[in-house]
Design a protein around this motif. Structure first.
Motif, short mmCIF file in Angstrom:
data_model
loop_
_atom_site.label_atom_id
_atom_site.label_comp_id
_atom_site.label_asym_id
_atom_site.label_seq_id
_atom_site.Cartn_x
_atom_site.Cartn_y
_atom_site.Cartn_z
N GLY A 1 1.04 -1.23 0.11
CA GLY A 1 -0.01 0.16 -0.04
C GLY A 1 0.76 1.31 -0.10
O GLY A 1 0.50 2.44 0.39
N ALA A 2 1.88 1.39 -0.40
CA ALA A 2 2.85 2.38 -0.73
C ALA A 2 2.95 2.96 -1.91
O ALA A 2 2.87 2.09 -2.94
CB ALA A 2 4.33 2.07 -0.29
N ARG B 1 10.94 10.41 -15.14
CA ARG B 1 9.64 11.04 -15.40
C ARG B 1 8.90 10.11 -16.51
O ARG B 1 7.60 9.81 -16.30
CB ARG B 1 9.74 12.21 -15.87
CG ARG B 1 10.06 13.45 -14.71
CD ARG B 1 10.00 14.86 -15.18
NE ARG B 1 11.18 15.33 -16.00
CZ ARG B 1 10.74 15.71 -17.25
NH1 ARG B 1 9.75 15.42 -17.99
NH2 ARG B 1 11.74 16.07 -18.05
N SER B 2 9.50 9.71 -17.47
CA SER B 2 8.79 8.79 -18.28
C SER B 2 8.33 7.40 -17.62
O SER B 2 7.28 6.93 -17.90
CB SER B 2 9.73 8.46 -19.63
OG SER B 2 9.34 7.32 -20.40
N LEU B 3 9.18 6.82 -16.67
CA LEU B 3 9.08 5.58 -16.18
C LEU B 3 7.87 5.94 -15.04
O LEU B 3 6.96 4.78 -15.03
CB LEU B 3 10.36 4.75 -15.51
CG LEU B 3 10.01 3.73 -14.73
CD1 LEU B 3 9.73 2.60 -15.88
CD2 LEU B 3 11.19 3.31 -13.91
N ASN B 4 7.87 6.81 -14.51
CA ASN B 4 6.78 7.04 -13.58
C ASN B 4 5.39 7.20 -14.22
O ASN B 4 4.47 6.44 -13.91
CB ASN B 4 6.92 8.60 -12.94
CG ASN B 4 6.20 8.64 -11.59
OD1 ASN B 4 6.70 9.39 -10.82
ND2 ASN B 4 5.12 8.09 -11.50
N VAL B 5 5.17 7.71 -15.36
CA VAL B 5 4.10 7.58 -16.35
C VAL B 5 3.92 6.21 -16.57
O VAL B 5 2.56 5.78 -16.42
CB VAL B 5 4.14 8.62 -17.41
CG1 VAL B 5 2.90 8.33 -18.38
CG2 VAL B 5 4.25 10.12 -17.16
N LEU C 1 0.50 3.97 -15.32
CA LEU C 1 -0.35 3.23 -16.63
C LEU C 1 -0.34 1.84 -16.32
O LEU C 1 -1.55 1.23 -16.61
CB LEU C 1 -0.02 3.76 -17.94
CG LEU C 1 -0.16 5.13 -18.43
CD1 LEU C 1 0.51 5.65 -19.70
CD2 LEU C 1 -1.76 5.83 -18.40
N ALA C 2 0.72 1.28 -16.35
CA ALA C 2 0.68 -0.21 -16.56
C ALA C 2 0.03 -0.87 -15.16
O ALA C 2 -0.58 -1.74 -15.27
CB ALA C 2 2.31 -0.52 -16.37
N MET C 3 -0.07 -0.32 -14.01
CA MET C 3 -0.46 -0.67 -12.89
C MET C 3 -1.70 -0.21 -12.44
O MET C 3 -2.43 -0.47 -11.26
CB MET C 3 0.59 -0.86 -11.60
CG MET C 3 1.90 -1.69 -12.09
SD MET C 3 3.18 -1.56 -10.90
CE MET C 3 2.30 -2.18 -9.40
N ASP C 4 -2.11 1.21 -13.12
CA ASP C 4 -3.26 1.79 -12.58
C ASP C 4 -3.10 2.32 -11.37
O ASP C 4 -4.17 2.19 -10.57
CB ASP C 4 -4.66 1.08 -12.87
CG ASP C 4 -5.80 1.70 -12.91
OD1 ASP C 4 -5.70 3.12 -13.22
OD2 ASP C 4 -6.92 1.27 -12.65
N LYS C 5 -1.94 2.89 -11.03
CA LYS C 5 -1.78 3.47 -9.79
C LYS C 5 -1.25 4.86 -9.78
O LYS C 5 -1.13 5.36 -10.99
CB LYS C 5 -0.63 2.79 -9.09
CG LYS C 5 -1.21 1.24 -8.71
CD LYS C 5 -2.16 0.90 -7.68
CE LYS C 5 -2.70 -0.54 -7.44
NZ LYS C 5 -3.60 -0.66 -6.52
N GLN C 6 -1.00 5.52 -8.77
CA GLN C 6 -0.58 6.86 -8.67
C GLN C 6 0.80 6.85 -7.93
O GLN C 6 0.90 7.39 -6.98
CB GLN C 6 -1.47 7.90 -8.19
CG GLN C 6 -2.64 8.12 -9.03
CD GLN C 6 -2.51 8.70 -10.60
OE1 GLN C 6 -1.56 9.59 -10.37
NE2 GLN C 6 -2.99 8.18 -11.53
#
Length: 220
Positions: free
Chosen positions: A113-114, A138-142, A146-151
């Motif tokens: 949950g982190a 920054r690219s990997l963060n996006v 997207l890949a995990m549907d997380k923030q």
């Protein structure tokens, strides 16, 4: 951020240990993840375990031996000489390492949950590694979001600091002496100030000398 959790990508070296101290000030709960990817000296993992235990941080060691299977470089092959950046990438560049490290750190973080990931990459003293650049992070963060549907939020406290600046930050965190004596940065597996001659040691020790010189000048 004090009421949130974070996962630190941790190697037991100067940069990641400084980031660990930084995270402990920023977040309520901090976990650390270390990767066994067949690096040439196992002391790195031993130092990570010892530091995490000393600081009371839960550490997970993940097996990424597939990196050793796929890539021949100076950090995974004793037969390859450690060289710094010349016309191309340094021999210590491990292709895809930070991509994989942060991806697996995100999976690990999600299980607890982190949503905060902390890494010690720096574009200022990045030794020519393309996966230490701000654009990559920054690219990997996006991509992870997207890949995990997380923030997820990837934090890079050292991104715009040279090595003297990293030493200064560790001093501000009250960890200068600890980082000096307890971490392992050396490519030859020698703790603290290291072998003194490999590119990692030169960068580390020159940065320390610069910071201590600037600090002495400010105090005089």
């Amino acid at each position: 951020m004090k009421n949130e959790k974070a996962v630190v990508v941790f190697s037991g070296g100067q940069d990641s240990t400084t980031c660990l101290f930084w995270a402990l000030e920023q977040f309520q709960e901090v976990l650390a993840v270390t990767f066994d990817y067949g690096q040439r000296h196992a002391q790195e993992i031993d130092h990570a375990k010892r530091i995490a235990e000393t600081l009371g941080v839960t550490l997970q060691v993940l097996d990424l031996g597939l990196i050793n299977q796929l890539s021949a470089n100076a950090l995974t092959r004793d037969s390859i000489t450690v060289t710094g950046q010349t016309d191309g990438l340094p021999s210590t560049f491990v292709p895809g390492r930070n991509l994989l490290f942060l991806s697996f750190a995100a999976i690990y973080a999600d299980a607890f949950g982190a949503r905060h990931l902390v890494t010690g990459v720096s574009e200022t003293d990045f030794s020519g590694y393309p996966d230490c650049r701000d654009t990559f992070i920054r690219s990997l963060n996006v991509t992870l979001n997207l890949a995990m549907d997380k923030q997820f939020i990837i934090h890079t406290p050292l991104m715009w600091l040279d090595k003297a600046g990293v030493w200064e930050l560790s001093d501000e965190l009250g960890a200068l002496k600890f980082v000096q004596t307890e971490t392992l940065t050396c490519y030859n597996g020698v703790a603290a100030s290291g072998c003194g001659t490999c590119p990692a040691c030169v960068l580390r020790n020159d940065g320390l000398a610069k910071y201590l010189g600037e600090k002495a000048g400010d105090e005089s």
